[in-house]
Design an enzyme around this catalytic site. Structure first.
Site, PDB file in Angstrom:
ATOM      1  N   LYS A  50       0.846  -1.199   0.000  1.00 42.35           N
ATOM      2  CA  LYS A  50       0.000   0.000   0.000  1.00 42.35           C
ATOM      3  C   LYS A  50       0.881   1.249   0.000  1.00 42.35           C
ATOM      4  O   LYS A  50       0.598   2.220  -0.696  1.00 42.35           O
ATOM      5  CB  LYS A  50      -0.912   0.017   1.234  1.00 42.35           C
ATOM      6  CG  LYS A  50      -2.039  -1.002   1.171  1.00 42.35           C
ATOM      7  CD  LYS A  50      -2.788  -1.098   2.499  1.00 42.35           C
ATOM      8  CE  LYS A  50      -3.749  -2.274   2.510  1.00 42.35           C
ATOM      9  NZ  LYS A  50      -4.411  -2.489   3.798  1.00 42.35           N
ATOM     10  N   GLN A  94      -4.182  -1.124   9.941  1.00 37.49           N
ATOM     11  CA  GLN A  94      -4.065  -2.433   9.281  1.00 37.49           C
ATOM     12  C   GLN A  94      -4.644  -3.524  10.180  1.00 37.49           C
ATOM     13  O   GLN A  94      -4.255  -3.656  11.335  1.00 37.49           O
ATOM     14  CB  GLN A  94      -2.577  -2.723   8.952  1.00 37.49           C
ATOM     15  CG  GLN A  94      -2.353  -4.034   8.237  1.00 37.49           C
ATOM     16  CD  GLN A  94      -2.992  -4.070   6.838  1.00 37.49           C
ATOM     17  OE1 GLN A  94      -2.980  -3.072   6.102  1.00 37.49           O
ATOM     18  NE2 GLN A  94      -3.575  -5.202   6.475  1.00 37.49           N
ATOM     19  N   ASP A 117     -10.573   3.529   4.761  1.00 37.34           N
ATOM     20  CA  ASP A 117     -11.012   2.139   4.590  1.00 37.34           C
ATOM     21  C   ASP A 117     -12.533   2.016   4.564  1.00 37.34           C
ATOM     22  O   ASP A 117     -13.065   0.955   4.233  1.00 37.34           O
ATOM     23  CB  ASP A 117     -10.475   1.273   5.744  1.00 37.34           C
ATOM     24  CG  ASP A 117      -9.172   0.586   5.369  1.00 37.34           C
ATOM     25  OD1 ASP A 117      -8.944   0.375   4.157  1.00 37.34           O
ATOM     26  OD2 ASP A 117      -8.395   0.258   6.275  1.00 37.34           O
TER      27      ASP A 117
END
Ligand code: NAD
Length: 281
Positions: A50, A94, A117
């Site tokens: 990412k 994460q 997200d």
């Protein structure tokens, strides 16, 4: 029937190129904060990928790492300070986090406008309401983009979503509903899945069952999007769909790899740019 293979890798590359051009024009670059807790091997790889992808399009990423023994309070304190830092446009925690931490509380702590997200309850609620303010989770957002790339009108189609997780299945179902599809959500307790799939014009499968979906499951001309990441009996990477088997029956299908996966990263970058633009408008 000739089955079209939807090349997610090429579509994602095109999207990333577009993002790069847009970001190039900005005087101040977007900043994405990435929080990584512990030393989970796959998570470390995902974070690295990412960050590399962010850098390629001109997004600056800042990595905040903690050891497994970090307390809930310490992570919450970091999130609070990132929320308050106006130079930070996106915050990504994460997952998974170590079991002793409460991931849900941490996700809710992230400012919903910086929640790239799309896991914050406010963003989930906005999505349910069909509100444009929603930040949409990257994987289902990427799947919808792939469906739109087919050029097929989605309105009125029967869509079957296999899987009901909060990161893929549920937001996917809501996105398809917002597109006027008639949506069925299947999960591990669903009976007669094959009967449901036979009636589906679109199948989005996100259950992690290697090569489960065969041509006998399909209506002729169905569009199949395979989110699953699995290993077959010989250890080879595959999806939930028996790719070779459905060729000739499906109208469109995504491969694994190079289908949904690259779109997830492209959508995360797009969400970061969108967060930046909203915060500055
Ligand atoms: P999850 O384990 O949270 O959810 C799996 C879902 O599938 C559950 O709702 C479960 O009820 C359902 N399920 C399991 N077996 C089933 C069966 N036999 N029939 C019907 N439903 C069944 O997983 P997730 O995080 O939603 O991910 C699903 C899959 O997608 C995994 O393979 C994951 O690796 C993959 N994934 C890929 C990407 C990507 O970017 N390509 C992103 C996220 C997840």
């Amino acid at each position: 029937m000739h089955t079209k293979i939807i090349n997610g890798k090429d579509i994602a590359l095109r999207i990333r190129q577009g993002l790069k051009e847009e970001i190039n024009k900005l005087k101040v670059k977007p900043i994405l904060a990435v929080i990584l807790i512990g030393h989970d091997g796959p998570s470390e790889i995902y974070v690295r990928n990412k960050q590399r992808a962010a850098q390629e399009v001109g997004i600056e990423s800042k990595l905040y790492t903690f050891d497994e023994d970090v307390t809930q309070q310490e992570v919450e304190n970091l999130i609070t300070s990132l929320n308050q830092d106006s130079s930070v446009n996106g915050i990504l925690l994460q997952l998974p986090v170590p079991a002793k931490l409460n991931a849900q509380v941490l996700l809710e702590k992230i400012d919903s406008k910086k929640d790239v997200d799309g896991f914050h309850p406010l963003n989930i609620g906005y999505l349910q309401n069909g509100d444009k303010k929603a930040v949409i989770a990257a994987t289902p957002k990427g799947v919808l983009r792939l469906l739109k790339e087919t050029g097929v009108a989605l309105k009125g189609l029967n869509a079957l979503v296999i899987g009901r997780s909060i990161i893929v299945g549920k937001p996917m179902a809501m996105l398809l509903l917002n597109e006027d599809c008639t949506v069925t959500i299947a999960h591990s307790a669903t009976k007669n899945l094959q009967n449901l799939s036979k009636n589906a014009d679109i199948i989005v499968s996100a259950c992690g069952c290697a090569k489960m979906i065969k041509k006998e499951w399909l209506k002729d001309g169905a569009i199949i999007i395979d989110v699953g990441i699995c290993r077959d009996e010989s250890g080879k990477l595959c999806g939930d769909v028996d790719f070779e088997d459905v060729l000739g029956t499906a109208s469109h299908v995504t491969p694994v790899p190079n289908g949904v996966g690259p779109m997830t990263i492209a959508m995360l970058l797009e969400n970061t740019l969108e967060a930046y633009l909203k915060q500055r408008s």
